[in-house]
Design a protein around this motif. Structure first.
Motif, PDB file in Angstrom:
ATOM      1  N   MET D 227       0.825  -1.208   0.000  1.00  0.00           N
ATOM      2  CA  MET D 227       0.000   0.000   0.000  1.00  0.00           C
ATOM      3  C   MET D 227       0.862   1.264   0.000  1.00  0.00           C
ATOM      4  O   MET D 227       0.567   2.237  -0.691  1.00  0.00           O
ATOM      5  CB  MET D 227      -0.919   0.017   1.215  1.00  0.00           C
ATOM      6  CG  MET D 227      -1.885   1.189   1.189  1.00  0.00           C
ATOM      7  SD  MET D 227      -2.989   1.145   2.633  1.00  0.00           S
ATOM      8  CE  MET D 227      -2.524   2.700   3.388  1.00  0.00           C
ATOM      9  N   THR D 228       1.946   1.227   0.750  1.00  0.00           N
ATOM     10  CA  THR D 228       2.833   2.385   0.786  1.00  0.00           C
ATOM     11  C   THR D 228       3.508   2.584  -0.575  1.00  0.00           C
ATOM     12  O   THR D 228       3.629   3.707  -1.072  1.00  0.00           O
ATOM     13  CB  THR D 228       3.881   2.217   1.905  1.00  0.00           C
ATOM     14  OG1 THR D 228       3.190   1.938   3.125  1.00  0.00           O
ATOM     15  CG2 THR D 228       4.721   3.472   2.077  1.00  0.00           C
ATOM     16  N   SER D 229       3.914   1.488  -1.184  1.00  0.00           N
ATOM     17  CA  SER D 229       4.521   1.586  -2.520  1.00  0.00           C
ATOM     18  C   SER D 229       3.508   2.105  -3.542  1.00  0.00           C
ATOM     19  O   SER D 229       3.850   2.877  -4.438  1.00  0.00           O
ATOM     20  CB  SER D 229       5.063   0.225  -2.955  1.00  0.00           C
ATOM     21  OG  SER D 229       6.218  -0.105  -2.199  1.00  0.00           O
ATOM     22  N   LYS D 231       0.975   4.067  -2.834  1.00  0.00           N
ATOM     23  CA  LYS D 231       0.767   5.487  -2.530  1.00  0.00           C
ATOM     24  C   LYS D 231       1.885   6.352  -3.116  1.00  0.00           C
ATOM     25  O   LYS D 231       1.630   7.393  -3.707  1.00  0.00           O
ATOM     26  CB  LYS D 231       0.714   5.682  -1.014  1.00  0.00           C
ATOM     27  CG  LYS D 231       0.649   7.149  -0.596  1.00  0.00           C
ATOM     28  CD  LYS D 231      -0.557   7.444   0.217  1.00  0.00           C
ATOM     29  CE  LYS D 231      -0.800   8.909   0.430  1.00  0.00           C
ATOM     30  NZ  LYS D 231      -2.062   9.169   1.082  1.00  0.00           N
ATOM     31  N   ARG D 232       3.119   5.900  -2.949  1.00  0.00           N
ATOM     32  CA  ARG D 232       4.201   6.775  -3.401  1.00  0.00           C
ATOM     33  C   ARG D 232       4.307   6.842  -4.918  1.00  0.00           C
ATOM     34  O   ARG D 232       4.959   7.726  -5.464  1.00  0.00           O
ATOM     35  CB  ARG D 232       5.517   6.439  -2.709  1.00  0.00           C
ATOM     36  CG  ARG D 232       6.345   5.355  -3.267  1.00  0.00           C
ATOM     37  CD  ARG D 232       7.433   5.069  -2.237  1.00  0.00           C
ATOM     38  NE  ARG D 232       8.608   4.516  -2.848  1.00  0.00           N
ATOM     39  CZ  ARG D 232       9.685   5.225  -3.222  1.00  0.00           C
ATOM     40  NH1 ARG D 232       9.743   6.501  -3.036  1.00  0.00           N
ATOM     41  NH2 ARG D 232      10.714   4.628  -3.788  1.00  0.00           N
TER      42      ARG D 232
END
Lengths: 343, 343, 343, 343
Positions: D227-229, D231-232
C-alpha cells in the motif's frame, strides 16, 4: 456508527451519480478528449475568470501533486513546502519517487510564512556553494492547509510576490479548495487565487466526487506534451469521462460551492458542540476539519460510538484528533456526537 | 596563495602516485576484479577486524552515498539523517534522484542525537497512518560530521542499539573517517565502528587519494548483484585498478593513518593560531576542519592572502568560514596564516 | 600472459602520470573549476574548430551517456539507438535508471542506418496514437561502434540532416573516438563531427587515460546548471583536476592522436596475424577492436596463453571473440599471439 | 455515429452504477480497507480457486503494469516482453519511468514464443559479461495480446515452466482477461492462469467498469508494504470503495463473464460482417478486438459514418485498423457497419 473520520467516507454527491447514469451509454473518446471534459474545462475557466487557462483532470490528490511538481520542475530543482505539508509528510515519498526533493520550511499553524520563505531564498542565493544544493524551483502551499487553516489575501500576495521576484512558480494544492473558498473567515476569492498562483488544483475527491482533481495552469504554462507525461506516470484514465462528467456537474449551478458551504455550516455546528462539551481545540480552523485534544481514555471510549481520525500524540495522556464535516454530514450525526461527548 | 580551502585541493599523497607509476604497465582486468582491489579489500578487512566483510570501491562521496542508500533501502523506505547531514543539504538532491526521501532530524553540533532518533521512531510506528508515510529504512551518520565533530562511543552505541531494536541498518559516511580515528579526542576505534555499523565508508578523496571511497558491508549484507547496480548508476569505473591501487597503498604500512594524523597535528596548530589571534570558533571541532567566525570586512581582507571556504552567514556582520588542514598542509602555510591574521 | 582483452587493461600513458606528478602539490579548487580543466577545454575547442563549445569532464563512459542523455531529453522523450548500441545492451539499464527509454532500432554491422531512422520517425509522427508513446528526443550513435565500425561522412551527414529536420539532437558517443579519427579508412574529421553533432564525447578511459570522458556541447546547448545536475547524479568529482590534467595532457602536442594512431597500427598488424593464421573475421573493422570467429576448442586452448574477450556465441561450435589493440600493445604481444595461433 | 473505436467508449455496465448508487451513503474507510473491497477480494479468490491469493485494486492499466513490475523487480532487473507488448510500445515509457528496462523479445501475432524466451535466457546466463547487462527479472505477457490473440494452455505452460526453471516470476496483464476466458477458441481457464502465473490482473476498465484493475498475487508474493509503494507512485485512491464496489459487482452472479461473453458474441458477428463485405483480416483474433486492412480511401469514407481505431500503416495504400466489440455493442451497431461497408 456515526462518522467524522474524513470528508471522503461517503460516495459522491447524488447529482454526480445521476449525471453518470444519464450519460452512461454515450460513446465518448477516451483520455480526456470528450465533450464533458471540454465543458468542465470551460466552466472552471469561467469561474476563475481566466479565459485562457489550461485545465486538466487527474484521479487522486497525491498523484496530482506528483504529476504537477515533477513536470514543472527542472532537473536540478526541488519544491519548497512547509514541514507539515502533505507533500512533505503524508504522501509516502511520492515527490521523491519522481526524483525531486521537498525542501522543508518551518510552519505556523500549518502555513508557510512569507518571511521564512524570503529568508530561505535569500540565504540560498547568497550561499557561495549553492550550485551543490537543490535549487528551489517551486513553492507549494495547501489551502486549506493540513490543519484546516487558511492563507489571507495579504499572505498569499506576499508569497506570490516573492515567487515572482525570484522567478519561481507558485503552486496551490486545493484538495479541499471549496472549503477554503466557502469559509466564513476568508478574504481570498477564486479569482485572487487564479491571479496569484501559477498553478493550482480544485479538489474533487474530498468535495463530493468519487475521485478527481482539476489542475489549472493559469499562465499558459502547461508543460509540453502534458498528456504523455501524465501517461508515463500511470495517471491517465482511459475513461476520462469519469472525471469530466463529475467536474462538469460540480461546476454546474454552483454545486461545488453548495457542497462546500454545507460542510462549512456543519463544521461550525461541530465547533459549537466541542465548545459546549468543553473539548479544547488544538488550533482554530475556519474550515471543515476541526482538530481537538482528547484525554486518551476519553478518546478510547468515544471511539466506540464515533469515528474520527488520529492526528498526532499531544502528550503522554492526550491525543490530537481530527473531526471532518462534509456535504453528507447530517444534523443527526452532530446530535449523536453531542450525546456521546456528554456521556 | 596559501590555501586552507579544503582537504582536497592538492593531488594525491606521493606514495600513491609512485605506486600508480610502478604498476602502470601491468595488464589488469577491469571493474574492480584486479589483484590490487583484492589486496586492498584484504587489508581493509584486517584493519576492521572483520574477516568476512564485503569491501567495494567507488569514485566519489556523493556517488557512494547515493549508491549505498539506494541499494540498501526497500522501495517504501527513506533514510534518516540530521538536517545538516551531507545527504540532506549538500548533495544537490542526489538521494532523491534515486527516488528515496531523506527524512530530516534535528541536530546538535552536526550530530544526530539518540533521543531525537528514538522519539522519531517511536512516533512513526505509533502513528496510525504511518502506512501513508515514508518508512525509516536506514540511519545515516557522518563521522566526522559536516562540522568536524565526532560521535562518542557511548553515542554511537546508543544509536546502533536503537537501529537494531527497530531492525534498521546503520550507515556511517566516513568521507573523512581517518581524521575521526586519529583525533586526539575520540574514543571510537575502527573496530568499534565495524561492529556498531552495518555499512560504513572509508573516504579516500579527502584523505590523500586522487579519488575513491571504500564501502564496507560489515554483516554479510552487500546487496545482491551489487556490481550491476553500481553500473546502472553510472558508478562503475572501467579501470578499477585506479581505486584498488590507491586503497592498497593507503592501507600499506598505515599510510591512511599517518596522513590523517598529520592533518590532525596541523589542525591543532591551526586552532592555536586562531586562539592566538583572537578569532572565535563557531564550535569546537576535534578534527581537521575548523569553523571560525570572521567579521565580514576582515574576511574580505583575509581572502586576498589566504584561501578558505564560506560556510554560512552568522549575522549581518559576520560569517562562519571553514579552514581545513590536510596531509599537505605545511608549517609555512600556518605561519603565513598567522601573519595574515596579525595584519 | 599477453593480453588483448581490451583497450583499458593497462594504466595511463606515461606522459599523463608524469603531469599528474608534476602538478601534484599545486593548490587547485575542486569540481572542474581549476586551470587545467580550463586549459583542456580550450585545447579541445581549438581541435574541434568550435570557439564557443561547452566542454565538460566526467569520469566514466556509462556515466557520461546517462548524464548527457538524461539532461538533454525532455520528460516525455526517449533516445533512439541501434539495438547493439552500448546504451541499449551493455550499460545494465543505466539510461532507464534515469527514467528514460532507449528506443531500439535495427542495426547493420553495429551502425544505425539513415533509412531505418527515417522510417521510424515518419511512422512515429504518422501514428495517430503517438501521444501514448515515448517521443524520440535524441539520436545516439557510437563512433566507432561496439563492433569497431565507422560511419562515413555521407552517413553521418544523412543522419544529422534527419535529426535537424525533426528537431532532434544528435549525440555521438566517442568513447573510442580517437581510433575512429585515426583509422586508415575514415573520411570523417573531428571538425565534421563537431559540425554534424549536437553533442559528442571524446573518450579518455579507452584512449590512454586512467579515467575520463570529455563532453562537447557544440551549439550553445549545454543544459542549464549542468554542474548541479551532474552532482545529483553522483558524477561530480571533487578533484576535478584529475580529469583536467589528463585531458590537458592528451590534447597537448597531439598525444591523443598519437596514442590512437599507435593502436590503429597495432590493429592492422593484428589483422595480418589473423589473416596469416587463417582465423576468420566476424566483420571488417577499421579500428582498434577486431572480432574473429574461433572454434570453441581452439578458443579454450588459446585462452591459456592469450587474454581476449568473449563477445557472443556464433553457433554451437564457434564463438565470436574480441581482440583489442591499444597504445601499450607491443610487437612482442603480436609475436606471442602469432606463435600461440600457430600452435 | 456508431462506434467500434474501443471497448472503453461507453460508461459502466448499468449494474455497477446501480450498486454505486445503492451504497453511496454508507460510511466507509478509505484506501481499499472497506467491506466491498474485502468482499470483492473473496469473490475473486474463489473464482481463481486460490484461497490465499492477495488481491489489490488499482485504477488504470498502465498504472497497474508500472506498479506491479516496479515493486516485484529487484534493482538490477528488467522485464521481458514481446516487442508489441503494451509495456514496450504504448505506455509512453511508464516502465522506464520507474527506472526499469523493458527487454524486448520477438513476437508472433502479438505473442511471445517459448523458444524465443528460452533462447534469450540461455544466452543471457551464457554471456560472460552479463553482470554488465540488465538481468531478466520478470516475464510479461498480455492475454489477450494487443492483437487480440490468445496463448494456448500448452504455450502458457511452457513459458511458466521456463520461468520457474530460471526463478523468474511470470506476470500476465489481463486488461482484457474476460475476453480471453470467454473466447470460443481458448483452452485456458482462470484456474489455469492462477496456477501458471505468479501475478496477473483482471481488467475492469475494458470489461464494463468505469475504471479499475484487480491485481492477483497468486503465491504469497505480494511485495511488503504494498500500500505504501502504491501510494508513493500516486496510485492509491482515497475512495477505494469506487474500485471495491465495481469489482464486487462484476464478480457477483458471473457479471464479469456475462459482459465478456456478450462482447465475444458481438465480435463473432463483427467478423461475419467483414467476411461478408470482403474486408480482409490482418490476423485471426478469437477475442473482442478485430484487426482488418482497409484501402486508405475506403477508410476515409468509412470514418464519416463509423468510429474505429487507426492501428498501423500496412503499406502506402492500406492501413490496419481496429474494431472493438464490448458489452454495449448492439445489433443496430453491427447493422449500421454492414450498411456503411456495403456503400
Amino acid at each position: 456508527m456515526v462518522s467524522f473520520e474524513s470528508d471522503y467516507t461517503t460516495g459522491a454527491h447524488p447529482e454526480i451519480l445521476k449525471r453518470l447514469a444519464e450519460t452512461n451509454l454515450e460513446c465518448l473518446s477516451g483520455y480526456g478528449q470528450d465533450r464533458y471534459c471540454q465543458s468542465a474545462r470551460e466552466k472552471i475557466r469561467a469561474c476563475c475568470g481566466l479565459a485562457e487557462a489550461d485545465v486538466e483532470f487527474l484521479a487522486g490528490g497525491t498523484q496530482t501533486n506528483a504529476v504537477v511538481i515533477s513536470t514543472v520542475l527542472a532537473d536540478y530543482e526541488g519544491v519548497l513546502a512547509a514541514r507539515t505539508a502533505h507533500v512533505s509528510s503524508h504522501e509516502a515519498g511520492a515527490i521523491e519517487y519522481t526524483g525531486h526533493e521537498v525542501l522543508e520550511l518551518p510552519q505556523e499553524n500549518g502555513k508557510l510564512r512569507p518571511e521564512d520563505l524570503e529568508a530561505y531564498l535569500a540565504a540560498f542565493f547568497d550561499d557561495e556553494n549553492h550550485e551543490h544544493m537543490t535549487f528551489p524551483g517551486m513553492v507549494y502551499l495547501s489551502h486549506p492547509t493540513e490543519y484546516g487553516t487558511l492563507y489571507t489575501k495579504a499572505e498569499l500576495t506576499a508569497i506570490s510576490s516573492l515567487c515572482r521576484r525570484y522567478g519561481i512558480p507558485l503552486f496551490m494544492d486545493g484538495a479541499r479548495l471549496g472549503y477554503g473558498l466557502m469559509s466564513r473567515e476568508t478574504d481570498l476569492t477564486l479569482g485572487d487565487i487564479a491571479e496569484l498562483c501559477d498553478v493550482f488544483t480544485v479538489g474533487g475527491t474530498k468535495v463530493g466526487a468519487l475521485c478527481g482533481e482539476a489542475v489549472v495552469f493559469t499562465k499558459g504554462n502547461k508543460p509540453p506534451h502534458f498528456m504523455t507525461s501524465v501517461k508515463r506516470r500511470g495517471a491517465l484514465l482511459a475513461k476520462g469521462r469519469l472525471l469530466g462528467i463529475q467536474f462538469d456537474t460540480l461546476f454546474t449551478d454552483g454545486l461545488y460551492f453548495r457542497i462546500s458551504r454545507r460542510a462549512i455550516d456543519m463544521a461550525e455546528e461541530l465547533k459549537a458542540v466541542f465548545l459546549r462539551r468543553g473539548v479544547p481545540f488544538y488550533l482554530a480552523s475556519p474550515t471543515n476539519q476541526q482538530f481537538v485534544i482528547l484525554e486518551n481514555s476519553r478518546m478510547e471510549r468515544l471511539r466506540e460510538q464515533v469515528a474520527f481520525s488520529f492526528w498526532e500524540r499531544y502528550d503522554n495522556d492526550h491525543t490530537v484528533v481530527r473531526f471532518a464535516a462534509s456535504w453528507s454530514t447530517t444534523e443527526e450525526d452532530l446530535a449523536a456526537l453531542d450525546r456521546a461527548l456528554q456521556a
